[in-house]
Design a protein around this motif. Structure first.
Motif, PDB file in Angstrom:
ATOM      1  N   GLU A 177     118.773  32.203  44.093  1.00 46.54           N
ATOM      2  CA  GLU A 177     118.156  33.316  44.830  1.00 46.54           C
ATOM      3  C   GLU A 177     116.637  33.154  44.865  1.00 46.54           C
ATOM      4  O   GLU A 177     115.981  33.554  45.827  1.00 46.54           O
ATOM      5  N   LEU A 178     116.071  32.545  43.818  1.00 43.20           N
ATOM      6  CA  LEU A 178     114.624  32.282  43.815  1.00 43.20           C
ATOM      7  C   LEU A 178     114.272  31.132  44.754  1.00 43.20           C
ATOM      8  O   LEU A 178     113.171  31.082  45.315  1.00 43.20           O
ATOM      9  N   LEU A 179     115.210  30.185  44.931  1.00 39.30           N
ATOM     10  CA  LEU A 179     114.940  29.020  45.789  1.00 39.30           C
ATOM     11  C   LEU A 179     115.198  29.320  47.265  1.00 39.30           C
ATOM     12  O   LEU A 179     114.585  28.709  48.148  1.00 39.30           O
ATOM     13  N   GLU A 180     116.114  30.252  47.520  1.00 35.35           N
ATOM     14  CA  GLU A 180     116.572  30.521  48.885  1.00 35.35           C
ATOM     15  C   GLU A 180     115.441  30.832  49.893  1.00 35.35           C
ATOM     16  O   GLU A 180     115.514  30.391  51.038  1.00 35.35           O
ATOM     17  N   PRO A 181     114.369  31.570  49.494  1.00 38.70           N
ATOM     18  CA  PRO A 181     113.309  31.855  50.478  1.00 38.70           C
ATOM     19  C   PRO A 181     112.706  30.589  51.087  1.00 38.70           C
ATOM     20  O   PRO A 181     112.136  30.639  52.176  1.00 38.70           O
ATOM     21  N   PHE A 182     112.810  29.466  50.397  1.00 37.85           N
ATOM     22  CA  PHE A 182     112.172  28.242  50.885  1.00 37.85           C
ATOM     23  C   PHE A 182     113.065  27.451  51.843  1.00 37.85           C
ATOM     24  O   PHE A 182     112.714  26.359  52.256  1.00 37.85           O
ATOM     25  N   THR A 183     114.239  28.023  52.200  1.00 38.15           N
ATOM     26  CA  THR A 183     115.117  27.330  53.147  1.00 38.15           C
ATOM     27  C   THR A 183     114.686  27.574  54.588  1.00 38.15           C
ATOM     28  O   THR A 183     115.215  26.952  55.501  1.00 38.15           O
ATOM     29  N   ARG A 184     113.757  28.524  54.804  1.00 37.63           N
ATOM     30  CA  ARG A 184     113.251  28.770  56.156  1.00 37.63           C
ATOM     31  C   ARG A 184     111.761  28.469  56.163  1.00 37.63           C
ATOM     32  O   ARG A 184     111.022  28.954  55.308  1.00 37.63           O
ATOM     33  N   ALA A 185     111.351  27.650  57.130  1.00 37.22           N
ATOM     34  CA  ALA A 185     109.942  27.261  57.198  1.00 37.22           C
ATOM     35  C   ALA A 185     109.059  28.506  57.294  1.00 37.22           C
ATOM     36  O   ALA A 185     109.269  29.356  58.154  1.00 37.22           O
ATOM     37  N   GLN A 186     108.097  28.587  56.410  1.00 34.09           N
ATOM     38  CA  GLN A 186     107.156  29.710  56.391  1.00 34.09           C
ATOM     39  C   GLN A 186     105.789  29.166  56.790  1.00 34.09           C
ATOM     40  O   GLN A 186     105.338  28.150  56.263  1.00 34.09           O
ATOM     41  N   LEU A 187     105.128  29.858  57.727  1.00 33.16           N
ATOM     42  CA  LEU A 187     103.791  29.421  58.125  1.00 33.16           C
ATOM     43  C   LEU A 187     102.763  29.994  57.162  1.00 33.16           C
ATOM     44  O   LEU A 187     102.760  31.193  56.880  1.00 33.16           O
ATOM     45  N   VAL A 188     101.910  29.117  56.649  1.00 29.18           N
ATOM     46  CA  VAL A 188     100.887  29.534  55.678  1.00 29.18           C
ATOM     47  C   VAL A 188      99.521  29.002  56.113  1.00 29.18           C
ATOM     48  O   VAL A 188      99.443  28.093  56.944  1.00 29.18           O
ATOM     49  N   GLU A 189      98.466  29.541  55.515  1.00 33.74           N
ATOM     50  CA  GLU A 189      97.145  29.001  55.833  1.00 33.74           C
ATOM     51  C   GLU A 189      96.787  27.878  54.863  1.00 33.74           C
ATOM     52  O   GLU A 189      97.198  27.894  53.710  1.00 33.74           O
ATOM     53  N   GLY A 190      96.074  26.885  55.379  1.00 34.01           N
ATOM     54  CA  GLY A 190      95.696  25.751  54.546  1.00 34.01           C
ATOM     55  C   GLY A 190      95.575  24.494  55.381  1.00 34.01           C
ATOM     56  O   GLY A 190      94.785  24.433  56.316  1.00 34.01           O
ATOM     57  N   TRP A 191      96.412  23.520  55.029  1.00 33.34           N
ATOM     58  CA  TRP A 191      96.514  22.244  55.750  1.00 33.34           C
ATOM     59  C   TRP A 191      95.122  21.592  55.902  1.00 33.34           C
ATOM     60  O   TRP A 191      94.274  21.721  55.026  1.00 33.34           O
ATOM     61  N   MET A 192      94.890  20.915  57.026  1.00 29.77           N
ATOM     62  CA  MET A 192      93.629  20.173  57.185  1.00 29.77           C
ATOM     63  C   MET A 192      92.396  21.065  56.995  1.00 29.77           C
ATOM     64  O   MET A 192      92.277  22.115  57.620  1.00 29.77           O
ATOM     65  N   ARG A 193      91.517  20.662  56.106  1.00 23.99           N
ATOM     66  CA  ARG A 193      90.237  21.340  55.838  1.00 23.99           C
ATOM     67  C   ARG A 193      90.419  22.813  55.471  1.00 23.99           C
ATOM     68  O   ARG A 193      89.513  23.632  55.662  1.00 23.99           O
ATOM     69  N   GLY A 194      91.613  23.135  54.982  1.00 22.98           N
ATOM     70  CA  GLY A 194      91.907  24.511  54.592  1.00 22.98           C
ATOM     71  C   GLY A 194      91.762  25.479  55.749  1.00 22.98           C
ATOM     72  O   GLY A 194      91.584  26.680  55.549  1.00 22.98           O
ATOM     73  N   SER A 195      91.846  24.998  56.975  1.00 24.86           N
ATOM     74  CA  SER A 195      91.464  25.795  58.142  1.00 24.86           C
ATOM     75  C   SER A 195      92.578  25.957  59.154  1.00 24.86           C
ATOM     76  O   SER A 195      92.321  26.374  60.283  1.00 24.86           O
ATOM     77  N   HIS A 196      93.793  25.589  58.791  1.00 27.69           N
ATOM     78  CA  HIS A 196      94.870  25.592  59.774  1.00 27.69           C
ATOM     79  C   HIS A 196      96.132  26.254  59.249  1.00 27.69           C
ATOM     80  O   HIS A 196      96.422  26.222  58.059  1.00 27.69           O
ATOM     81  N   THR A 197      96.868  26.819  60.198  1.00 25.46           N
ATOM     82  CA  THR A 197      98.168  27.383  59.867  1.00 25.46           C
ATOM     83  C   THR A 197      99.219  26.294  60.008  1.00 25.46           C
ATOM     84  O   THR A 197      99.225  25.557  60.988  1.00 25.46           O
ATOM     85  N   GLY A 198     100.079  26.187  59.024  1.00 30.58           N
ATOM     86  CA  GLY A 198     101.133  25.172  59.087  1.00 30.58           C
ATOM     87  C   GLY A 198     102.287  25.540  58.180  1.00 30.58           C
ATOM     88  O   GLY A 198     102.197  26.463  57.367  1.00 30.58           O
ATOM     89  N   PRO A 199     103.422  24.831  58.332  1.00 31.28           N
ATOM     90  CA  PRO A 199     104.621  25.172  57.559  1.00 31.28           C
ATOM     91  C   PRO A 199     104.547  24.686  56.116  1.00 31.28           C
ATOM     92  O   PRO A 199     104.024  23.601  55.845  1.00 31.28           O
ATOM     93  N   LEU A 200     105.069  25.487  55.213  1.00 23.32           N
ATOM     94  CA  LEU A 200     105.110  25.148  53.783  1.00 23.32           C
ATOM     95  C   LEU A 200     106.423  24.408  53.522  1.00 23.32           C
ATOM     96  O   LEU A 200     107.497  24.999  53.564  1.00 23.32           O
ATOM     97  N   MET A 201     106.311  23.094  53.261  1.00 23.25           N
ATOM     98  CA  MET A 201     107.517  22.266  53.154  1.00 23.25           C
ATOM     99  C   MET A 201     107.977  22.121  51.698  1.00 23.25           C
ATOM    100  O   MET A 201     107.219  21.655  50.848  1.00 23.25           O
TER     101      MET A 201
END
Ligand code: F6R
Ligand code: MG
Ligand code: MG
Length: 365
Positions: A250-274
């Motif tokens: 149940e703790l792992l299940e939320p990560f089965t759907r791609a969630q968009l987060v802030e970060g990625w290149m130069r900490g300046s982009h929205t992208g999926p948390l893989m």
């Protein structure tokens, strides 16, 4: 001696190989040797050293409680030694997250991120340690909500008498420097007003209705600490599992759907948390996409039995595929929002320096 056990996870980026993509084996060894020494001196009970991308994580157990000066100072010294190793190897951004020259009593606010919880160990105590790279501290809000408040994710909220009462969410306003506690399910709409804006409001901890600690996160925002952009927070979250807490799955299940987060290149982009296995936590495409790993342990007499690499499982393949598809789609926007973060968040990047040059050329309408 305190019968309670403390789980402390303290992490910092002290140098990358190559660029910001991963970590050098020597840093893991340096940290491992020092933690092993501390274990033999009985300063800590047990430890595990790992990395998510370019972030070095010290997972430690002891009986000294959260916010213990001795433990924090020790972690600081380990990071300093690893930064030195990184400097000698010419690694990228050596010592990046160590924002202060000297230790001042707590590692909080000095650059590293930390999540700690102290509790009475149960007869069998499964714990999960989640570590992320190329994203910011609010990234846990959605998975925490799903795991602890959403019955479509966590069957136990409906089925299990020990979860049916729900949980309490401690939320921090990291810009306003204040906190609030919400009861779930009674106040979930109020809770979502705030945690749906994860750059300002972050779930710091979750408790059972009987005030037992269930989960804790790192909420340190590097840019707010440093007053400028020095890298992303790359946060950590720890949770107890089974029984009165959500099951491992149940703790792992939320990560089965791609969630968009802030970060990625130069900490300046929205992208999926893989969600990936530890060996795959080396973000390289456009310095990403953001990663999350999860290590599972059985905590026994304070000892860390494990780890199990929880996302090393083909049942997360579809989530990874969805993340890759979303990454492609987001990348197509190039420098346009919503791939690039909204202006308000760009204040905490290096872009204002570029804008400053053009200040004089703007004429009133
Ligand atoms: C994101 C990150 C990287 C760097 C980028 C530029 O959290 O760490 O995407 O921002 O590689 O790095 P610098 O400015 O060090 O050249
Ligand atoms: Mg880095
Ligand atoms: Mg990092």
């Amino acid at each position: 001696m305190d019968s309670k056990v403390t789980l402390s996870v303290i992490k910092a980026d002290v140098g990358g190989l190559v660029g910001h993509s991963s970590i050098h084996q020597d840093l893991l060894e340096e940290a491992g040797n020092r933690l092993d020494g501390a274990k033999h001196q009985e300063k800590i009970i047990d430890y595990h050293v790992t990395a998510c991308g370019d972030d070095l994580a010290l997972i430690m157990t002891h009986r000294k409680g959260a916010d213990n000066k001795e433990i924090h100072q020790f972690a600081w010294e380990v990071f300093e030694a690893c930064a030195e190793t990184a400097k000698n190897l010419g690694l990228y951004g050596a010592g990046q997250d160590l924002l202060s020259d000297a230790f001042s009593g707590t590692i909080r606010g000095m650059g590293p991120g930390l999540a700690e919880m102290e509790f009475e160990e149960r007869e069998s105590e499964p714990v999960l340690v989640f570590l992320a790279d190329k994203t910011s501290a609010g990234a846990w809000n959605l998975p925490l909500y799903k795991a602890f408040a959403d019955p479509f994710n966590t069957a136990g909220l409906i089925i299990s008498p020990s979860l049916h009462d729900g949980f309490k969410f401690e939320v921090h306003d990291v810009k306003g420097h204040k906190k609030i506690v919400f009861d779930s399910p009674e106040e979930i709409y109020d809770l979502l007003v705030f945690i749906g804006a994860p750059s300002q409001y972050m779930v710091k901890a979750i408790y059972t209705k009987k005030d037992e600690i269930a989960a804790a996160t790192s909420t340190e925002r590097l840019s707010l600490t440093a007053g400028k952009y020095v890298g992303k927070d790359d946060p950590v979250y720890i949770s107890r599992s089974q029984g009165a807490f959500p099951a491992v799955g149940e703790l792992l299940e939320p990560f089965t759907r791609a969630q968009l987060v802030e970060g990625w290149m130069r900490g300046s982009h929205t992208g999926p948390l893989m969600p990936v296995a530890v060996r795959e936590a080396n973000p390289s495409r456009f310095d990403g996409p953001p990663r999350v790993i999860c290590l599972g342990f059985q905590l026994t007499g304070g000892h860390l039995i494990g780890p199990r690499d929880m996302f090393d499982d083909p049942s997360f393949d579809l989530a990874r595929q969805e993340c890759n598809k979303l990454a492609d789609h987001m990348r197509r926007h190039g420098p346009f929002e919503p791939h690039r973060l909204p202006m308000e968040e760009m204040e905490y990047t290096t872009m204002p320096q570029v804008m400053k040059r053009l200040e004089q050329r703007w004429k009133p309408l």
